[in-house]
Design an enzyme around this catalytic site. Structure first.
Site, short mmCIF file in Angstrom:
data_model
loop_
_atom_site.label_atom_id
_atom_site.label_comp_id
_atom_site.label_asym_id
_atom_site.label_seq_id
_atom_site.Cartn_x
_atom_site.Cartn_y
_atom_site.Cartn_z
N CYS A 68 0.98 -1.21 -0.15
CA CYS A 68 -0.05 -0.03 -0.26
C CYS A 68 0.87 1.12 0.15
O CYS A 68 1.96 0.99 -0.31
CB CYS A 68 -1.04 0.12 1.17
SG CYS A 68 -0.35 0.11 2.59
N ALA A 69 0.32 2.35 0.39
CA ALA A 69 1.14 3.52 0.40
C ALA A 69 2.30 3.68 1.40
O ALA A 69 3.48 4.05 1.12
CB ALA A 69 0.24 5.10 0.58
#
Length: 108
Positions: A68-69
């Site tokens: 994810c980020a």
């Protein structure tokens, strides 16, 4: 207690470079606008918002690397997959931001 392995961006890129990991084994759970901004080529994109609907398309026998980020949503997805019978999971600590930094790109 989690039953997945946490790996850092450096280890992920090493696995990709030496061919131990195929890019399509990496599931990027960021949303579309995040994916459009920066991504690793060849990765599997399944936004977290639709992940439960797509789970059945992922083989339980495969090792999966969740991205994810920054590494928060990926923990939640690892937990969800584990609860649904997936047992070879890897959470990418630091997320795409850490990967991007190693590749010379300022993600955020």
């Amino acid at each position: 207690m989690n039953q997945w392995e946490n790996i850092d961006a450096h280890a992920l890129l090493k696995l990709l470079a030496d061919g131990s990991l195929k890019p399509d084994q990496i599931i990027d759970v960021r949303e579309h606008h995040e994916w459009d901004y920066y991504r690793l080529d060849g990765t599997t994109h399944i936004p977290m918002s639709i992940f439960p609907d797509q789970l059945a398309s992922l083989a339980k026998s495969e090792p999966w690397y969740i991205l994810c980020a920054h590494g928060v949503r990926s923990v939640a997805v690892c937990r969800y997959m584990q609860e649904n019978g997936y047992d070879t999971l890897h959470n990418i600590v630091g997320g795409i931001a850490a990967v991007a930094e190693l590749k010379g790109f300022q993600y955020d």
